[in-house]
Design an enzyme around this catalytic site. Structure first.
Site, PDB file in Angstrom:
ATOM      1  N   HIS A  31     -28.338  77.592 -48.290  1.00 27.28           N
ATOM      2  CA  HIS A  31     -27.765  76.279 -48.591  1.00 27.28           C
ATOM      3  C   HIS A  31     -26.297  76.455 -48.920  1.00 27.28           C
ATOM      4  O   HIS A  31     -25.909  77.435 -49.556  1.00 27.28           O
ATOM      5  CB  HIS A  31     -28.475  75.631 -49.790  1.00 27.28           C
ATOM      6  CG  HIS A  31     -28.284  74.155 -49.854  1.00 27.28           C
ATOM      7  ND1 HIS A  31     -27.165  73.582 -50.403  1.00 27.28           N
ATOM      8  CD2 HIS A  31     -29.062  73.136 -49.413  1.00 27.28           C
ATOM      9  CE1 HIS A  31     -27.264  72.265 -50.316  1.00 27.28           C
ATOM     10  NE2 HIS A  31     -28.398  71.961 -49.720  1.00 27.28           N
ATOM     11  N   ASP A  82     -36.085  72.022 -46.935  1.00 28.64           N
ATOM     12  CA  ASP A  82     -36.804  71.930 -45.650  1.00 28.64           C
ATOM     13  C   ASP A  82     -37.877  72.991 -45.469  1.00 28.64           C
ATOM     14  O   ASP A  82     -38.626  72.939 -44.489  1.00 28.64           O
ATOM     15  CB  ASP A  82     -35.787  72.044 -44.505  1.00 28.64           C
ATOM     16  CG  ASP A  82     -34.888  70.818 -44.469  1.00 28.64           C
ATOM     17  OD1 ASP A  82     -33.660  70.982 -44.443  1.00 28.64           O
ATOM     18  OD2 ASP A  82     -35.434  69.697 -44.510  1.00 28.64           O
ATOM     19  N   HIS A  92     -29.149  71.088 -40.394  1.00 28.34           N
ATOM     20  CA  HIS A  92     -29.196  70.055 -41.453  1.00 28.34           C
ATOM     21  C   HIS A  92     -30.619  69.493 -41.528  1.00 28.34           C
ATOM     22  O   HIS A  92     -31.556  70.267 -41.728  1.00 28.34           O
ATOM     23  CB  HIS A  92     -28.128  68.993 -41.131  1.00 28.34           C
ATOM     24  CG  HIS A  92     -27.837  68.006 -42.202  1.00 28.34           C
ATOM     25  ND1 HIS A  92     -28.248  68.138 -43.499  1.00 28.34           N
ATOM     26  CD2 HIS A  92     -27.137  66.836 -42.156  1.00 28.34           C
ATOM     27  CE1 HIS A  92     -27.817  67.096 -44.206  1.00 28.34           C
ATOM     28  NE2 HIS A  92     -27.143  66.281 -43.424  1.00 28.34           N
TER      29      HIS A  92
HETATM   30  C1  SDX Z   1     -30.143  70.556 -45.577  1.00 28.48           C
HETATM   31  O1  SDX Z   1     -25.681  70.101 -47.647  1.00 28.48           O
HETATM   32  C2  SDX Z   1     -26.813  69.606 -48.040  1.00 28.48           C
HETATM   33  O2  SDX Z   1     -26.973  69.159 -49.170  1.00 28.48           O
HETATM   34  C3  SDX Z   1     -27.914  69.578 -46.995  1.00 28.48           C
HETATM   35  C4  SDX Z   1     -29.304  69.173 -47.497  1.00 28.48           C
HETATM   36  C5  SDX Z   1     -29.356  67.709 -47.879  1.00 28.48           C
HETATM   37  O3  SDX Z   1     -30.198  67.338 -48.716  1.00 28.48           O
HETATM   38  O4  SDX Z   1     -28.610  66.908 -47.266  1.00 28.48           O
HETATM   39  O5  SDX Z   1     -29.653  69.950 -48.614  1.00 28.48           O
HETATM   40  C6  SDX Z   1     -30.340  69.338 -46.403  1.00 28.48           C
HETATM   41  O6  SDX Z   1     -29.470  70.492 -44.580  1.00 28.48           O
HETATM   42  C7  SDX Z   1     -30.719  71.861 -46.071  1.00 28.48           C
HETATM   43  C8  SDX Z   1     -30.348  73.073 -45.135  1.00 28.48           C
HETATM   44  C9  SDX Z   1     -31.309  73.065 -43.948  1.00 28.48           C
HETATM   45  N1  SDX Z   1     -30.857  74.046 -42.955  1.00 28.48           N
HETATM   46  C10 SDX Z   1     -31.561  75.176 -42.744  1.00 28.48           C
HETATM   47  O7  SDX Z   1     -32.535  75.529 -43.398  1.00 28.48           O
HETATM   48  C11 SDX Z   1     -31.030  76.023 -41.574  1.00 28.48           C
HETATM   49  C12 SDX Z   1     -30.954  77.486 -41.997  1.00 28.48           C
HETATM   50  N2  SDX Z   1     -29.884  77.630 -42.994  1.00 28.48           N
HETATM   51  C13 SDX Z   1     -28.582  78.011 -42.535  1.00 28.48           C
HETATM   52  O8  SDX Z   1     -28.218  77.577 -41.273  1.00 28.48           O
HETATM   53  C14 SDX Z   1     -27.516  77.928 -43.623  1.00 28.48           C
HETATM   54  O9  SDX Z   1     -28.037  78.499 -44.744  1.00 28.48           O
HETATM   55  C15 SDX Z   1     -26.928  76.574 -43.976  1.00 28.48           C
HETATM   56  C16 SDX Z   1     -26.440  75.834 -42.782  1.00 28.48           C
HETATM   57  C17 SDX Z   1     -27.933  75.751 -44.686  1.00 28.48           C
HETATM   58  C18 SDX Z   1     -25.747  76.821 -44.917  1.00 28.48           C
HETATM   59  O10 SDX Z   1     -24.838  77.547 -44.194  1.00 28.48           O
HETATM   60  P1  SDX Z   1     -23.428  78.036 -44.804  1.00 28.48           P
HETATM   61  O11 SDX Z   1     -23.287  77.583 -46.208  1.00 28.48           O
HETATM   62  O12 SDX Z   1     -22.379  77.677 -43.832  1.00 28.48           O
HETATM   63  O13 SDX Z   1     -23.604  79.614 -44.886  1.00 28.48           O
HETATM   64  P2  SDX Z   1     -23.273  80.593 -43.712  1.00 28.48           P
HETATM   65  O14 SDX Z   1     -23.849  80.092 -42.416  1.00 28.48           O
HETATM   66  O15 SDX Z   1     -21.827  80.904 -43.770  1.00 28.48           O
HETATM   67  O16 SDX Z   1     -24.132  81.870 -44.148  1.00 28.48           O
HETATM   68  C19 SDX Z   1     -23.627  82.824 -45.041  1.00 28.48           C
HETATM   69  C20 SDX Z   1     -24.336  84.123 -44.638  1.00 28.48           C
HETATM   70  C21 SDX Z   1     -24.150  84.473 -43.153  1.00 28.48           C
HETATM   71  O17 SDX Z   1     -24.336  85.884 -43.042  1.00 28.48           O
HETATM   72  P3  SDX Z   1     -23.019  86.824 -42.848  1.00 28.48           P
HETATM   73  O18 SDX Z   1     -22.228  86.239 -41.700  1.00 28.48           O
HETATM   74  O19 SDX Z   1     -22.307  86.748 -44.162  1.00 28.48           O
HETATM   75  O20 SDX Z   1     -23.595  88.169 -42.545  1.00 28.48           O
HETATM   76  O21 SDX Z   1     -25.761  83.967 -44.804  1.00 28.48           O
HETATM   77  C22 SDX Z   1     -26.389  84.056 -43.531  1.00 28.48           C
HETATM   78  C23 SDX Z   1     -25.327  83.822 -42.475  1.00 28.48           C
HETATM   79  O22 SDX Z   1     -25.682  84.461 -41.251  1.00 28.48           O
HETATM   80  N3  SDX Z   1     -27.403  83.013 -43.495  1.00 28.48           N
HETATM   81  C24 SDX Z   1     -28.638  83.177 -43.041  1.00 28.48           C
HETATM   82  C25 SDX Z   1     -29.264  81.942 -43.242  1.00 28.48           C
HETATM   83  N4  SDX Z   1     -28.404  81.064 -43.795  1.00 28.48           N
HETATM   84  C26 SDX Z   1     -27.244  81.737 -43.946  1.00 28.48           C
HETATM   85  N5  SDX Z   1     -29.252  84.256 -42.506  1.00 28.48           N
HETATM   86  C27 SDX Z   1     -30.545  84.086 -42.159  1.00 28.48           C
HETATM   87  N6  SDX Z   1     -31.221  82.896 -42.328  1.00 28.48           N
HETATM   88  C28 SDX Z   1     -30.613  81.838 -42.863  1.00 28.48           C
HETATM   89  N7  SDX Z   1     -31.296  80.669 -43.028  1.00 28.48           N
END
Ligand code: SDX
Length: 422
Positions: free
Chosen positions: A301, A357, A262
């Site tokens: 996201h 971010d 997050h």
């Molecule tokens: C913020 O919700 C909000 O509005 C949050 C925010 C706000 O203003 O409050 O916008 C702020 O928190 C932005 C997000 C910051 N976090 C990151 O940058 C961390 C990296 N991102 C991930 O951890 C992820 O994308 C999330 C947590 C942001 C979202 O995760 P989801 O929606 O639960 O998606 P998921 O983990 O189920 O991923 C779906 C697929 C998976 O692959 P498969 O299992 O289908 O093979 O996408 C992959 C994940 O492994 N994936 C990534 C990835 N994010 C998702 N693979 C590589 N790098 C990534 N960053």
């Protein structure tokens, strides 16, 4: 075609038809079919936990609006305090309303001396500033016993004002403590963002806040002010639902924001860029992510399946900051990382794009902040969003204490056995 959904319980043949309004249907329809039937929705991917009129997101189109105003227009034309007023009150302020609001915030920036002189000294010398921030927000509430009078609008408005005004002071206090520097008191002659930068970086009387950097700080505060039902805001609402005071709720929200998935992602992005180190290492790093070795931080996201509109604005603002501070050398690695990822099937197929971010840390570092402060910089403006949602939940007649059910997968009944018999 009617905007309804009909659910059929094949075990009993019972059906229920329920209206779809604003993209949701009421879960009470399930209880009509079977009072013990629950929808299993870990992490709430398909759950609308509340009604809200504060922020609107369209993940596919990459749209973000605060009270109906596009983030692009607010970023270009507004200030953080004006946006804070908009979020809290639902309308843009008149000139007089904005002057009064800015005056009130400016004159509530001081914190009790006991916070500075006794509370903060309890932290270890290398305490993480975000851990200090979370603790300080909760501690701040102990100075205001009237904070528990949450259904008294005057009192809640006073706590809201105090928190918005004081979180920059708490943030600067954490930073100055971690650097072993004397604290800088708030300066009422400065704007919200100028005052924050002054409390952070002033050393000696000749220190002057650069207006370009103050504007960049204010813009970043606008972009981080609210974001619908994100993890931290959901935590704020859950704590608020038990009628906890706003300081305790905000400490809970800040704790959720602290996580690397997050708000902690901005700090993780900088560590990631430093770890990559050179342009030549980018392809190998991207491959390692695709091989399942960690995530590309700052990408992806839950809602945006397109570019996060805030990332686009921040990326543009970075160049303006670098005009003053000099270019952050990590920018080229970030640009190469973005270009490599957005052209790669792994990321395209998962709709992974830069989020808020990905570039923000480059600006924060150029402004002089250490990476450990980045999530604190997210928490300062997001305090406005948290408090807006807190007040909205308390006045929502459909809301009650948050208490979801579960899908039990544990042991069935069994009898206690003496230790000798185990
Ligand atoms: C913020 O919700 C909000 O509005 C949050 C925010 C706000 O203003 O409050 O916008 C702020 O928190 C932005 C997000 C910051 N976090 C990151 O940058 C961390 C990296 N991102 C991930 O951890 C992820 O994308 C999330 C947590 C942001 C979202 O995760 P989801 O929606 O639960 O998606 P998921 O983990 O189920 O991923 C779906 C697929 C998976 O692959 P498969 O299992 O289908 O093979 O996408 C992959 C994940 O492994 N994936 C990534 C990835 N994010 C998702 N693979 C590589 N790098 C990534 N960053």
């Amino acid at each position: 075609m009617a905007d309804t959904i009909t659910l059929i319980d094949d075990r009993t043949g019972k059906t229920v038809t329920v209206a779809i309004n604003d993209g949701v249907f009421n879960s009470s329809a399930l209880r009509e079919l079977d009072p013990d039937l629950r929808m299993y929705d870990p992490a709430f991917l398909s759950t609308a936990a509340c009604s809200s009129s504060i922020t609107y997101l369209d993940g596919e189109a990459g749209i973000l609006r605060y009270r109906g105003y596009p983030i692009e227009q607010l970023a270009e034309k507004s200030t953080f305090l004006e946006v804070a007023y908009l979020l809290l009150n639902g309308e843009l302020p008149t000139a007089d309303e904005l002057d009064e609001w800015a005056f009130d915030v400016t004159h509530h920036t001081f914190i009790h001396e006991n916070m500075r002189k006794r509370f903060v000294d309890g932290f270890h010398y290398d305490a993480h500033p975000m851990g200090m921030f979370v603790s300080s927000v909760a501690a701040l509430g102990t100075f205001y016993p009237d904070a528990k009078d949450i259904f008294n609008k005057q009192s809640l408005d006073r706590q809201t004002l105090r928190l918005i005004a004081k979180v920059p002071t708490l943030a600067a206090m954490a930073y100055r403590f971690s650097m072993g520097l004397p604290f800088v008191y708030p300066d009422n002659s400065l704007s919200y963002s100028e005052n924050f930068l002054n409390m952070m970086f002033k050393v000696g009387d000749d220190y002057k806040v650069d207006p370009v950097l103050a504007r960049a700080m204010d813009l970043l505060f606008i972009l981080h002010a609210d974001h619908e039902q994100n993890c931290g805001t959901t935590a704020m609402r859950v704590v608020a639902s038990s009628q906890s005071d706003p300081y305790s709720a905000a400490a809970g929200a800040a704790s959720a924001l602290y996580g690397p998935l997050h708000g902690g992602a901005n700090e993780a992005v900088l560590h990631m860029l430093r770890e990559i180190g050179t342009l030549e290492n980018v392809p190998a790093f991207v491959q390692s992510v695709k091989d399942g070795n960690g995530k590309l931080m700052g990408f992806g996201h839950r809602v945006y399946k397109n570019y996060d509109p805030r990332a686009t604005i921040i990326k543009k603002a970075a160049y303006e900051v670098f005009e003053v501070t000099g270019k952050n050398p990590l920018l080229d690695i970030a640009l190469k990382l973005e270009q490599t990822a957005v052209e790669d099937e792994y990321f395209i197929s998962r709709k992974l794009y830069p989020n808020v971010d990905f570039y923000s840390g480059l600006i924060y570092e150029a402004l002089g902040f250490p990476a450990e402060m980045f999530t604190v910089l997210f928490a300062i403006p997001r305090t406005v969003g948290w408090l807006t949602h807190y007040a909205e939940l308390l006045s929502d007649k459909e809301q009650k204490i948050s208490r979801p059910r579960q899908r039990y997968t544990g042991a069935s009944e069994r009898n206690y056995t003496k230790i000798e018999a185990r």
